[in-house]
Motif scaffolding. Sequence first.
Motif, mmCIF file in Angstrom:
data_model
loop_
_atom_site.group_PDB
_atom_site.id
_atom_site.type_symbol
_atom_site.label_atom_id
_atom_site.label_comp_id
_atom_site.label_asym_id
_atom_site.label_seq_id
_atom_site.Cartn_x
_atom_site.Cartn_y
_atom_site.Cartn_z
ATOM 1 N N GLU A 304 0.813 -1.221 0.000
ATOM 2 C CA GLU A 304 0.000 0.000 0.000
ATOM 3 C C GLU A 304 0.847 1.273 0.000
ATOM 4 O OE1 GLU A 304 -2.871 -0.006 3.125
ATOM 5 O OE2 GLU A 304 -3.404 -2.128 2.841
ATOM 6 N N ILE A 305 2.161 1.109 0.183
ATOM 7 C CA ILE A 305 3.017 2.280 0.376
ATOM 8 C C ILE A 305 3.048 3.181 -0.856
ATOM 9 C CG2 ILE A 305 5.435 2.988 0.656
ATOM 10 C CD1 ILE A 305 5.742 0.720 2.704
ATOM 11 N N GLU A 306 3.129 2.598 -2.060
ATOM 12 C CA GLU A 306 3.216 3.429 -3.260
ATOM 13 C C GLU A 306 1.982 4.327 -3.411
ATOM 14 O OE1 GLU A 306 4.117 3.197 -8.070
ATOM 15 O OE2 GLU A 306 4.118 1.376 -6.882
ATOM 16 N N LYS A 307 0.821 3.804 -3.075
ATOM 17 C CA LYS A 307 -0.404 4.610 -3.173
ATOM 18 C C LYS A 307 -0.320 5.823 -2.235
ATOM 19 C CE LYS A 307 -3.825 3.215 -0.753
ATOM 20 N NZ LYS A 307 -4.911 2.376 -0.182
ATOM 21 N N HIS A 308 0.197 5.605 -1.038
ATOM 22 C CA HIS A 308 0.302 6.713 -0.079
ATOM 23 C C HIS A 308 1.386 7.709 -0.506
ATOM 24 C CE1 HIS A 308 -2.612 4.865 2.505
ATOM 25 N NE2 HIS A 308 -1.858 3.788 2.712
ATOM 26 N N ILE A 309 2.425 7.218 -1.159
ATOM 27 C CA ILE A 309 3.443 8.128 -1.702
ATOM 28 C C ILE A 309 2.800 9.062 -2.729
ATOM 29 C CG2 ILE A 309 5.494 8.250 -3.180
ATOM 30 C CD1 ILE A 309 6.451 5.650 -1.866
ATOM 31 N N GLU A 310 2.023 8.499 -3.642
ATOM 32 C CA GLU A 310 1.388 9.304 -4.692
ATOM 33 C C GLU A 310 0.393 10.301 -4.099
ATOM 34 O OE1 GLU A 310 -0.135 6.495 -7.531
ATOM 35 O OE2 GLU A 310 1.796 6.359 -8.567
ATOM 36 N N ASN A 311 -0.337 9.868 -3.071
ATOM 37 C CA ASN A 311 -1.320 10.759 -2.443
ATOM 38 C C ASN A 311 -0.656 11.879 -1.645
ATOM 39 O OD1 ASN A 311 -3.390 9.224 -3.504
ATOM 40 N ND2 ASN A 311 -3.699 8.014 -1.643
ATOM 41 N N GLY A 312 0.611 11.671 -1.247
ATOM 42 C CA GLY A 312 1.298 12.667 -0.421
ATOM 43 C C GLY A 312 2.153 13.641 -1.198
ATOM 44 N N ARG A 313 1.927 13.705 -2.511
ATOM 45 C CA ARG A 313 2.799 14.553 -3.336
ATOM 46 C C ARG A 313 2.674 16.035 -2.988
ATOM 47 N NH1 ARG A 313 3.857 14.105 -9.856
ATOM 48 N NH2 ARG A 313 5.858 15.180 -9.786
ATOM 49 N N THR A 314 1.472 16.525 -2.868
ATOM 50 C CA THR A 314 1.266 17.957 -2.621
ATOM 51 C C THR A 314 1.670 18.345 -1.209
ATOM 52 O OG1 THR A 314 -0.558 17.998 -4.206
ATOM 53 C CG2 THR A 314 -0.421 19.830 -2.630
ATOM 54 N N GLN A 315 1.226 17.585 -0.216
ATOM 55 C CA GLN A 315 1.458 17.961 1.178
ATOM 56 C C GLN A 315 2.888 17.704 1.638
ATOM 57 O OE1 GLN A 315 -1.366 16.274 3.889
ATOM 58 N NE2 GLN A 315 -0.552 17.345 5.677
ATOM 59 N N TYR A 316 3.462 16.566 1.199
ATOM 60 C CA TYR A 316 4.769 16.164 1.729
ATOM 61 C C TYR A 316 5.886 16.170 0.677
ATOM 62 C CZ TYR A 316 1.804 14.476 5.530
ATOM 63 O OH TYR A 316 0.894 14.391 6.543
ATOM 64 N N GLN A 317 5.593 16.581 -0.549
ATOM 65 C CA GLN A 317 6.563 16.574 -1.648
ATOM 66 C C GLN A 317 7.145 15.177 -1.907
ATOM 67 O OE1 GLN A 317 7.233 19.381 0.878
ATOM 68 N NE2 GLN A 317 5.440 20.019 -0.290
ATOM 69 N N MET A 318 6.308 14.151 -1.648
ATOM 70 C CA MET A 318 6.704 12.798 -2.017
ATOM 71 C C MET A 318 6.371 12.588 -3.493
ATOM 72 S SD MET A 318 5.788 10.301 1.187
ATOM 73 C CE MET A 318 4.062 10.676 1.471
ATOM 74 N N GLN A 319 6.960 11.563 -4.082
ATOM 75 C CA GLN A 319 6.589 11.211 -5.458
ATOM 76 C C GLN A 319 6.972 9.766 -5.727
ATOM 77 O OE1 GLN A 319 8.876 14.147 -7.667
ATOM 78 N NE2 GLN A 319 10.614 12.760 -7.926
ATOM 79 N N SER A 320 6.135 9.099 -6.516
ATOM 80 C CA SER A 320 6.460 7.747 -6.956
ATOM 81 C C SER A 320 7.338 7.824 -8.198
ATOM 82 C CB SER A 320 5.184 6.962 -7.259
ATOM 83 O OG SER A 320 4.548 7.493 -8.414
ATOM 84 N N LEU A 321 7.924 6.707 -8.556
ATOM 85 C CA LEU A 321 8.728 6.649 -9.780
ATOM 86 C C LEU A 321 7.881 7.052 -10.989
ATOM 87 C CD1 LEU A 321 11.724 5.535 -10.444
ATOM 88 C CD2 LEU A 321 10.492 3.633 -11.471
ATOM 89 N N ASP A 322 6.660 6.518 -11.063
ATOM 90 C CA ASP A 322 5.789 6.827 -12.204
ATOM 91 C C ASP A 322 5.407 8.302 -12.240
ATOM 92 O OD1 ASP A 322 5.899 4.274 -13.117
ATOM 93 O OD2 ASP A 322 3.787 3.792 -12.793
ATOM 94 N N GLN A 323 5.161 8.907 -11.096
ATOM 95 C CA GLN A 323 4.830 10.333 -11.085
ATOM 96 C C GLN A 323 5.977 11.169 -11.654
ATOM 97 O OE1 GLN A 323 3.706 10.693 -6.901
ATOM 98 N NE2 GLN A 323 1.622 11.266 -7.498
ATOM 99 N N HIS A 324 7.203 10.779 -11.323
ATOM 100 C CA HIS A 324 8.342 11.530 -11.844
ATOM 101 C C HIS A 324 8.525 11.264 -13.340
ATOM 102 C CE1 HIS A 324 12.721 13.076 -11.168
ATOM 103 N NE2 HIS A 324 11.950 13.959 -11.757
ATOM 104 N N LEU A 325 8.302 10.021 -13.771
ATOM 105 C CA LEU A 325 8.388 9.707 -15.201
ATOM 106 C C LEU A 325 7.359 10.506 -15.998
ATOM 107 C CD1 LEU A 325 8.910 5.833 -15.124
ATOM 108 C CD2 LEU A 325 10.542 7.526 -15.985
ATOM 109 N N VAL A 326 6.142 10.595 -15.478
ATOM 110 C CA VAL A 326 5.092 11.373 -16.139
ATOM 111 C C VAL A 326 5.507 12.841 -16.238
ATOM 112 C CG1 VAL A 326 2.742 12.275 -15.862
ATOM 113 C CG2 VAL A 326 3.182 9.826 -15.565
ATOM 114 N N GLN A 327 6.071 13.363 -15.149
ATOM 115 C CA GLN A 327 6.519 14.763 -15.153
ATOM 116 C C GLN A 327 7.599 14.988 -16.213
ATOM 117 O OE1 GLN A 327 7.885 16.191 -11.297
ATOM 118 N NE2 GLN A 327 9.252 17.656 -12.273
#
Length: 357
Positions: A304-327
């Motif tokens: 479940e950790i990757e889902k929480h990483i993606e959800n925490g992008r705005t508040q905690y500046q976390m990001q998943s590998l896929d989120q960074h690839l998309v960016q």
Amino acid sequence: MDMNLLNQILGIAFEKRVSDLHFEVDNPPFFRAHGQLIRSKLPSLTPQDTEFIAKTVLAQSNRQLPEDLRELDAAYALPNGGRFRVSIFRQRCSVGIVMRVIPPYIAAFNELNLPPVLGEICQAPNGLILVTGPTGNGKSTTLASMLQFINQNDSFNIITIEDPIEFLFASDKSCIIQREVGIDTGSFSAALKASLRMDPDVIMVGEMRDLETIDSCIKAAETGHLVFSTLHTQSASSTINRLVGHFPPDAQEVIRQRLADILVATISLRLINDKTGERVLPVVEIMRTTTTIQACIREGRFDEIEKHIENGRTQYQMQSLDQHLVQLCQQELITFEQAKRITRSMDLERKLTFTGE
């Protein structure tokens, strides 16, 4: 092969920003540049050539080439300050060498295209910070940049334990002690225990190689120190799973509790060529241990950790590998085909389409 020719080859590699050099019998030297292995036009190497290179490297640290050599690590420096991490090994009854070029200075986060949130992560008062990824994907460079950030901004005593020492630090606001396994100390675990008697604020352990070193790192973090280390894992969930898996089954629940309490963040790295092929960019997953992720670690819900990483992008500046690839795709720095080679998921295209709407 003689000393002048060896240093000339290494000097050219250093100036041309080659990442690695390969020396193997019956082949000319190979150079890796922009991710591609290039065969040089130099003469093929003899067994005497590669043995000479290995002995020259080891002689710099007053070591000898073992008769029963299988593999060992070392460092080598040129007179002009260029440095290399060296892997010496036996293959087909001959000596082989791979030399990794260490950049001439420690770059800042923006120079390395790393997220600025790493600076915030470095400000943790204590705990465990892990930099992970496959071999040759920027772990050492990223770790050095994080330690340099602390060195320039905080008055701490920083102790590094490395095999071998790669980047050379000059004390700035902080005092830095660098110890090399095999030369200054017998092992990571022995040096870790000794470091606790050296008034440390920050401890960097080059690699968590065994159960004793992992346990010592966790204990150091639990006793109020900020501990950095690396693992050859590809994501936050696989990193935590690997750490827990080193312990016997009957101890794993306790280890999950301890990790949940002391883990500050994991930074997982992959390198990718940009569209031009002339520049290498980091693709970075960043996990910070929020209360939600702490609960996942304690309860063993690593999937479940990757889902929480993606959800925490705005508040905690976390990001998943896929989120960074998309960016990176949206910024037109890399192609979708390049991103597909890096992603671990099957729905990157859907994420790219959905995010782009």
